[in-house]
Write a protein that holds these residues in place. Structure first.
Motif, short mmCIF file in Angstrom:
data_model
loop_
_atom_site.label_atom_id
_atom_site.label_comp_id
_atom_site.label_asym_id
_atom_site.label_seq_id
_atom_site.Cartn_x
_atom_site.Cartn_y
_atom_site.Cartn_z
N GLY A 198 38.49 41.40 36.75
CA GLY A 198 37.73 40.55 35.85
C GLY A 198 36.26 40.80 35.99
N ASP B 72 32.84 36.37 33.55
CA ASP B 72 34.00 35.73 32.94
C ASP B 72 34.40 34.55 33.82
OD1 ASP B 72 36.49 34.91 32.11
OD2 ASP B 72 37.31 36.94 31.93
N VAL B 73 33.90 33.37 33.46
CA VAL B 73 34.10 32.20 34.31
C VAL B 73 35.59 31.85 34.41
CG1 VAL B 73 33.57 29.74 34.59
CG2 VAL B 73 31.75 31.33 33.96
N GLN B 74 36.34 32.12 33.34
CA GLN B 74 37.78 31.82 33.40
C GLN B 74 38.47 32.70 34.44
OE1 GLN B 74 38.99 29.13 32.16
NE2 GLN B 74 36.91 28.84 31.37
N ALA B 75 38.13 34.00 34.43
CA ALA B 75 38.71 34.91 35.43
C ALA B 75 38.29 34.47 36.83
CB ALA B 75 38.25 36.35 35.16
N ARG C 281 37.65 31.47 37.83
CA ARG C 281 38.42 30.29 38.24
C ARG C 281 39.83 30.69 38.67
NH1 ARG C 281 35.56 25.50 36.71
NH2 ARG C 281 34.23 25.91 34.93
N ARG C 282 40.44 31.61 37.93
CA ARG C 282 41.78 32.10 38.33
C ARG C 282 41.70 32.71 39.74
NH1 ARG C 282 42.12 34.59 33.45
NH2 ARG C 282 41.90 36.65 34.37
N THR D 207 28.40 31.79 37.22
CA THR D 207 29.74 31.98 37.79
C THR D 207 29.81 31.33 39.17
OG1 THR D 207 29.99 34.07 36.61
CG2 THR D 207 31.44 33.71 38.50
N ALA E 126 29.85 27.59 38.86
CA ALA E 126 31.14 27.08 38.38
C ALA E 126 32.14 27.04 39.54
CB ALA E 126 31.67 27.96 37.25
N GLU F 153 34.35 23.90 42.74
CA GLU F 153 35.77 23.83 43.07
C GLU F 153 36.09 24.24 44.49
OE1 GLU F 153 38.02 25.89 40.13
OE2 GLU F 153 36.98 24.90 38.47
#
Lengths: 363, 363
Positions: free
Chosen positions: B46, B50-53, B55-56, B75, B78, B82
């Motif tokens: 990733g 790519d903040v979604q990648a 997070r994964r 990034t 973000a 978590e």
């Protein structure tokens, strides 16, 4: 280079960690799920006696080595037809059978305990008559960490010993009144050059290595040379390539060979932090045809096995001169979960730190 | 502990190799195929923005760190919502913008070259009027290994400098007449304790680090303390956790800060074989909340980068006191493919070995 390792335990893990910086890549043949090498390379799941799995494992590899000596010789020989396999399979044959091993030592004029083959209860009676008591009855194969051994202290022990081990090929060894146990670790490369680490003093509990101290104290240069000569003879006879460990008894009559291991060995883990190049790197250099690294040691080192439990990591790391090596294994009583290396200029200070680690272990 | 590393280059590789013995497992976020960390853990493919990648990638991790300072702050922030992310994102913000970085140094009373922000050609003219020649025009962002820099030696260079770099946020720095370049490497843990390695002398060619020598020779204790104080101030201000490198100029007026890197750094690779605990282990200890390891050095060490090519490995390993660290990268002109560490008691002997490695590189 693409390196294959038969076995995925902690020794395979530490071989890989030492080999990556040399540009090697690793594949492991390992039957159990989630082994210590998990995450450190490709794992081919398969039993060691499954020659087909072993061939799949070996495809495309430049060299294969092993991390335990009970790899079936048939598997190693099948692979040796297709790819370089080091140490040579002759070393497996010698190390897998304590009778062959002892005879091998004797052939090379390396002193051992007196021994007799025992295949029947009558053999045992005769052997006890020859060797006297105390004596140790051992299975010829698949013994490790004190397993497959029975110490006979008086005549009444004969029945219990036979019922514990009888029915398998055995040997009886005379008890050796040793002052201490030592281990010599050598590495030999294909050209025949060999190097040796200084002797380590090893301390066992119930047959399992608990601690090692290196260089062993109060070792005369002639004793180091003697140990090197013994290990060197074995390596030369076998056309050996890689690291070889020979466990020795230090007796009033001099050194006596006990067992050998044709692989990196727990008695040499201290080299990771106590020698310029550790046993794992030197094994990988040898099997990959690279020049050997230095085995010259300037400080004092010790190793403490973490058996069955891992004390709080932060407490270990806060002690002076400590280096932690965990194997990624789940705890189980007596299981080797990791070890702590300790280094320093003063052997007494090293020993004090070892005592503090031991106290953490039994807290 | 499950550790995530943003980036899968050689620094991530060496962090993982140092972290496995401490019982850590690794996952990497890395966009490129077959990166240096291949084989050393799980790779989530990733892009860093790519903040979604991201997070994964972060799901189930105990802590996240990074191996290069151009991770997008968005990034990192973000993720920081978590999971623990160290070093803190404030360090990224300071290190990603040379103007913010220089102002940060000044705020902490750390001397730097005189500098001016340059956002237009008129700014450049004014800045050159203030600072004089020679001077260095630099992009504020994304410079590394000498990229994004233009040295102006006379007035005629202004046009070329502007056409090379203009249109982006820039800064102009006065030329610093330095005697040599040094680097201080510190590590700080969450409790605020900080330790420092001895200063290394760094030698660059075309902006790329070629060699480092440590401890740097002829360094007075007061200079070491000064360097530690500078790095310590930065770490304290940022609430820093992990390894921080500060590159310094050694001038007649004393030390001057040039740049910082909020990560393990090429100028500290010598610690792998020249210090009791290396920068990679100390970084992992700090970000995982473990006690810091020792940074006390007793021998002399050097590091030679293998740029663009790897000389015959056997020839490097045959030289005295050498340790090879390859990154598993394919050769490309100027690319960092690995490094060789050299250690020994005698700095002159270490330097001779460095010369022999350099000769192999240019053979």
């Amino acid at each position: 280079m693409n390196v294959g390792i038969l076995g995925g335990g902690q020794l395979g893990r530490m071989l890989a960690l030492a080999g990556y910086p040399l540009g090697m890549r690793f594949r492991f043949l390992e039957p159990s799920p989630n082994p210590p090498v998990a995450g450190l390379g490709e794992i081919v799941a398969g039993s060691y006696d499954d020659v087909q799995a072993a061939r799949r494992f070996a495809a495309g590899l430049d060299v294969v080595t092993y991390e335990f000596e009970n790899v079936p010789v048939a598997t190693a020989e099948a692979l040796a037809g297709e790819v370089e396999v080091y140490p040579p399979t002759a070393a497996l044959e010698m190390a897998q059978d304590r009778l062959v091993e002892k005879r091998g030592f004797r052939d090379l004029d390396i002193p051992t305990a007196a021994f007799r083959a025992v295949d029947s209860e009558a053999d045992l009676t005769a052997a006890l008559g020859d060797l006297g008591l105390p004596a140790v009855l051992k299975t010829r194969r698949f013994g490790y960490d004190g397993k497959g051994q029975f110490v006979l202290r008086d005549e009444a022990d004969q029945e219990a010993a036979w019922s514990a081990l009888g029915g398998r090929p055995l040997l009886l060894e005379a008890w050796v009144p040793f002052r201490r146990e030592l281990a010599i670790l050598g590495v030999r490369c294909g050209s025949g050059e060999a190097r040796f680490y200084p002797l380590a003093e090893t301390h066992h509990g119930q047959g399992i290595l608990e601690r090692a101290f290196a260089p062993a104290l109060d070792v005369e240069a002639s004793v180091q040379r003697q140990a090197e000569s013994y290990a060197g003879r074995v390596m030369e006879r076998l056309g050996y390539v890689g690291v070889l460990a020979v466990e020795l008894f230090d007796t009033e009559q001099g050194l006596m060979a006990n067992e050998m291991a044709p692989r990196v060995h727990n008695s040499g883990h201290w080299t990771q932090d106590g020698a310029p190049h550790c046993q794992f790197e030197n094994h990988m250099r040898a099997v990959c045809g690279l020049p050997l690294g230095s085995t010259t040691v300037t400080e004092h080192a010790a190793m403490v096995n973490l058996l069955g439990e891992v004390p709080p990591v932060a407490e270990i790391l806060a002690l002076p001169g400590t280096h932690l090596h965990l194997y990624g294994k789940s705890p189980r009583p007596g299981r080797k979960l990791g070890h702590v290396n300790v280094g320093g200029e003063d052997p007494a200070a090293v020993r004090r730190t070892v005592e503090r680690i031991t106290a953490l272990l039994h807290a």
